[in-house]
Design a protein around this motif. Structure first.
Motif, PDB file in Angstrom:
ATOM      1  N   VAL A   1     -52.037  60.281  27.032  1.00 26.64           N
ATOM      2  CA  VAL A   1     -52.024  61.281  28.109  1.00 26.64           C
ATOM      3  C   VAL A   1     -52.986  60.871  29.224  1.00 26.64           C
ATOM      4  O   VAL A   1     -52.638  60.931  30.416  1.00 26.64           O
ATOM      5  N   SER A   2     -54.193  60.445  28.849  1.00 23.40           N
ATOM      6  CA  SER A   2     -55.182  60.067  29.870  1.00 23.40           C
ATOM      7  C   SER A   2     -54.741  58.816  30.620  1.00 23.40           C
ATOM      8  O   SER A   2     -54.968  58.696  31.832  1.00 23.40           O
ATOM      9  N   PHE A  44     -48.067  56.460  22.893  1.00 20.97           N
ATOM     10  CA  PHE A  44     -47.252  57.578  22.424  1.00 20.97           C
ATOM     11  C   PHE A  44     -46.376  57.176  21.231  1.00 20.97           C
ATOM     12  O   PHE A  44     -46.060  57.998  20.372  1.00 20.97           O
ATOM     13  N   TYR A  62     -52.546  59.976  21.135  1.00 19.71           N
ATOM     14  CA  TYR A  62     -52.008  60.883  22.154  1.00 19.71           C
ATOM     15  C   TYR A  62     -53.045  61.152  23.243  1.00 19.71           C
ATOM     16  O   TYR A  62     -52.712  61.255  24.431  1.00 19.71           O
ATOM     17  N   ALA A  91     -49.554  53.683  28.186  1.00 21.41           N
ATOM     18  CA  ALA A  91     -49.425  55.060  27.702  1.00 21.41           C
ATOM     19  C   ALA A  91     -48.192  55.198  26.813  1.00 21.41           C
ATOM     20  O   ALA A  91     -48.233  55.847  25.755  1.00 21.41           O
ATOM     21  N   LEU A 128     -52.056  59.854  33.145  1.00 23.74           N
ATOM     22  CA  LEU A 128     -52.685  60.482  34.312  1.00 23.74           C
ATOM     23  C   LEU A 128     -53.349  59.438  35.200  1.00 23.74           C
ATOM     24  O   LEU A 128     -53.256  59.491  36.432  1.00 23.74           O
TER      25      LEU A 128
END
Length: 447
Positions: free
Chosen positions: A155-156, A72, A151, A68, A159
Motif C-alpha cells: 500500500v505504501s 500484494f 500489504y 507494490a 502511494l
C-alpha cells in the motif's frame, strides 16, 4: 517513503518465514540473496533507461507500483520456492529505486541552485526515519509474523508510486555516448581495477565483509522473537517489541554518521575501516551472549554498535574508492564497490548462512520431555504447551510431539558469525597497507 516500503518487511520477514509458514532455514537464506542478485544488474539497466529514454521520476514511480504488485502477491504464495521467485521480481523492481531516489534528489537540488553536499544529508536522514517508522508500525500493529507486513509495504509503495508522478521533471540527459561499448555502458570497465593489487585486495575484503552486512537484518528479529520458547522470558518486553529494540540500530546509524569526520581526520581510512570490522565482531559477539533478562544490556549495546559497524565501512570505503580512481572511471568504480558488498557479498552471505544454520545449528525436538529440559521447565508448563499449540503441534499420550519442533542454536550461530568477521578484520589489518594520498587528505579535511 523510499525506505519505509522496504523496512515494513525487511526486519520481520524471518518471523513470517519461520514462525507463520514454518519453512526450512536453508531456503530462507536464498530470500535475502534476491537483493544481491537484483543489485548486480538492475541499477545499471534502469540507469541506462533513465539516461536515454524516460524521465527518472516516472521510471521511479513505475518501479514502485510494480514492486507494490509483487508485495500484494506474496501473501498468496504457499511454498518457499515460488516465494523466492516472487521476491526476486520484487527486488528487481525495488533495488534500482535506491539509486534513482538519489539521482532525482541530486537533480532537483541542483536545478533549485542548492548545494548538494550541504543540503542532501539532512534530507537523507529522513530515509532512516522512514525505515524506523515502518519497523515500529509493523511491530506495534502486531504484524511482525503475519502477511500484513507485505500489504503495509504494498500500500505504501503504491502511494509512493502515484505521488512520484508529481515530482519535478528529471529528463533524460543522454550522457551515455552511442560510441561506448556495451561493456562501458554497463560500467563493467571498472573491473580492470582488479589489476591493481591494493584495489583488488580492497574489493575482495568488501565482498567478504558484505557477506556479514545483512545477517542481523535477516536473523536479528527472529533471534529475539524465539526467546519466547523459554517460559522464563515469556513476558519480556524485548520479545513483544523486538522490532522496536532493533530499531535502535537505525537510530545509532544516524548518530554515528556525524562522528565519521572526527575519526577519519585522526585515524585515516584504513583504521576507520578496521574499526568498522571490529565493530561487526562486537555486534555479533554481543548477540551471542545477550538475552532479554540479565544480559539485555548486551543486546542494546549490540544495536548501538551497529551504527559504527555499518556507517564507518560504507562511507570510508566509498571515500577510498572516490580518491583512488580517476574521474573517468569513478562512477563505475563506486558501482563496483556496491556490487561487491551488496551484490556478490550479500549473495554469498545469504546462501552460506542459510545452509550453515540449517545443517549445523538446528535441532529438531520430537519429544516434550527433551524439549522441556532444553527450555528449563516442566513438561506440563502452560506457556510451553500454548507455544506448541500456536505452532500447530500437539503432545501425544506417550510424550512425543505430533510434529518435530525446529529450534536454532542462536548462541553458536552468532559465535560463528563473530569468528568469521574477526578473522577478516585481523587479516585486513595485517595485509592491507595504505598511506593517504593528497586527494584523500583534502577530501577528509573537507568533511
Amino acid at each position: 517513503m523510499q525506505f519505509f516500503v522496504w523496512a515494513a518487511w525487511l526486519i520481520t520477514i524471518a518471523n513470517y518465514w519461520f514462525g507463520t509458514k514454518q519453512w526450512d532455514g536453508a531456503d530462507f537464506g536464498i530470500i535475502f540473496s534476491t537483493m544481491g542478485i537484483a543489485s548486480l544488474f538492475m541499477p545499471t539497466i534502469t540507469g541506462i533507461i533513465a539516461d536515454k529514454w524516460i524521465n527518472a521520476e516516472k521510471l521511479y514511480a513505475i518501479l514502485h507500483i510494480l514492486y507494490a504488485g509483487a508485495m500484494f502477491y506474496l501473501p498468496q504464495v504457499e511454498n518457499p520456492h515460488t516465494f523466492f521467485w516472487v521476491m526476486l521480481v520484487a527486488m528487481c523492481f525495488y533495488m534500482p529505486t535506491i539509486a534513482l531516489s538519489n539521482s532525482i534528489s541530486y537533480t532537483t537540488l541542483k536545478n533549485g541552485n542548492f548545494d548538494v553536499v550541504k543540503n542532501f544529508p539532512p534530507i537523507r536522514v529522513w530515509g532512516t526515519v522512514g525505515f524506523i517508522a515502518a519497523m515500529w508500525l509493523t511491530n506495534l500493529t502486531g504484524n511482525k509474523a503475519s502477511a500484513n507486513q507485505f500489504y503495509i509495504a504494498g500500500v505504501s509503495a503504491l502511494l509512493l508510486g502515484v505521488y512520484s508522478f508529481t515530482l519535478p521533471e528529471c529528463r533524460p540527459l543522454n550522457l551515455i555516448s552511442e560510441k561506448k561499448t556495451f561493456v562501458q555502458k554497463l560500467g563493467l570497465e571498472s573491473f580492470k581495477l582488479f589489476a591493481d593489487y591494493k584495489m583488488a585486495l580492497f574489493f575482495i575484503f568488501s565482498m567478504f565483509l558484505g557477506a556479514a552486512l545483512q545477517l542481523t537484518n535477516a536473523y536479528g528479529d527472529v533471534f529475539l522473537d524465539e526467546f519466547k520458547l523459554f517460559p522464563v522470558f515469556a513476558e519480556s518486553f524485548v520479545i513483544k517489541f523486538s522490532t522496536i529494540i532493533l530499531s535502535i540500530s537505525q537510530i545509532s546509524e544516524t548518530l554515528f554518521i556525524l562522528a565519521i569526520p572526527f575519526f577519519l581526520k585522526r585515524l585515516g581510512i584504513k583504521w576507520v575501516i578496521a574499526i568498522a570490522m571490529f565493530a561487526w565482531v562486537l555486534r555479533f559477539g554481543l548477540f551471542a551472549f545477550g538475552d532479554p533478562s540479565t544480559n539485555l544490556w548486551m543486546i542494546i549495546t549490540s544495536c548501538i554498535v551497529y551504527g559504527m559497524a555499518f556507517d564507518f565501512f560504507n562511507i570510508s570505503g566509498s571515500l577510498f574508492v572516490e580518491t583512488s580512481t580517476t574521474p573517468k572511471i569513478r562512477s563505475s568504480a563506486q558501482g563496483l564497490f556496491m556490487m561487491m558488498t551488496n551484490g556478490f557479498g550479500a549473495i554469498f552471505g545469504s546462501l552460506i548462512s542459510g545452509w550453515m544454520i540449517s545443517k549445523y545449528f538446528t535441532t529438531y525436538y520430537s519429544n516434550i520431555y527433551s524439549l522441556s529440559k532444553y527450555v528449563n521447565s516442566e513438561a506440563d508448563n502452560a506457556h510451553l504447551l500454548t507455544f506448541l499449540k500456536n505452532k500447530g503441534i500437539s503432545v501425544l499420550e506417550n510424550g512425543n510431539l505430533s510434529r518435530a519442533l525446529e529450534v536454532k542454536d542462536w548462541h553458536n550461530i552468532w559465535l560463528a558469525f563473530t569468528i568469521y568477521v574477526l578473522v577478516i578484520a585481523v587479516v585486513f589489518v595485517v595485509i592491507f597497507k595504505h598511506k593517504h594520498t593528497r586527494a584523500e587528505v583534502e577530501a577528509i579535511n573537507h568533511l
